[in-house]
Design a protein around this motif. Structure first.
Motif: not given
Length: 113
Positions: A3, A8-10
């Motif tokens: 994970w 993580m694309t914001k």
């Protein structure tokens, strides 16, 4: 793959009702976590001062499909957090059609946009 390896694309987030109590706290949390955020609120129960300086603010109704489409285009919105609902129980019993319009019909218009 772990994970922790997933980036993580914001994405840009539109917060409806972002000048209200719950919505404004969501805006603060998103902004503090580095998410691009913008707000739409009709200011019927919200307050303009509750939206932090620098956060794009649009005064208007979520049922205004043209406005919502413009915000999505201008801000590159890819996610919506919807807090533009009515929540006063005694009033909802006295005036259920008002609550149906705001919480159902206007939410449907937002989704359609």
């Amino acid at each position: 793959m772990e994970w922790s390896d997933v980036a993580m694309t914001k994405v840009s987030v539109l917060v409806t009702g972002g000048a209200g109590y719950i919505g404004s706290h969501a805006v603060l949390a998103l902004r503090d976590a580095g998410w691009p955020v913008c707000v739409i609120d009709n200011l019927v129960t919200g307050f303009r001062f509750a939206v932090p300086e620098g956060v794009p603010f649009y005064q208007g109704d979520i049922a205004d499909g043209a406005l919502v489409a413009r915000i999505i285009a201008e801000q590159g919105v890819q996610a919506i957090m919807h807090f533009a609902g009515s929540v006063v129980v005694p009033e909802s019993v006295e005036n259920p059609l008002k609550y149906y319009d705001n919480n159902t019909a206007r939410s449907r218009a937002l989704i359609a946009a």
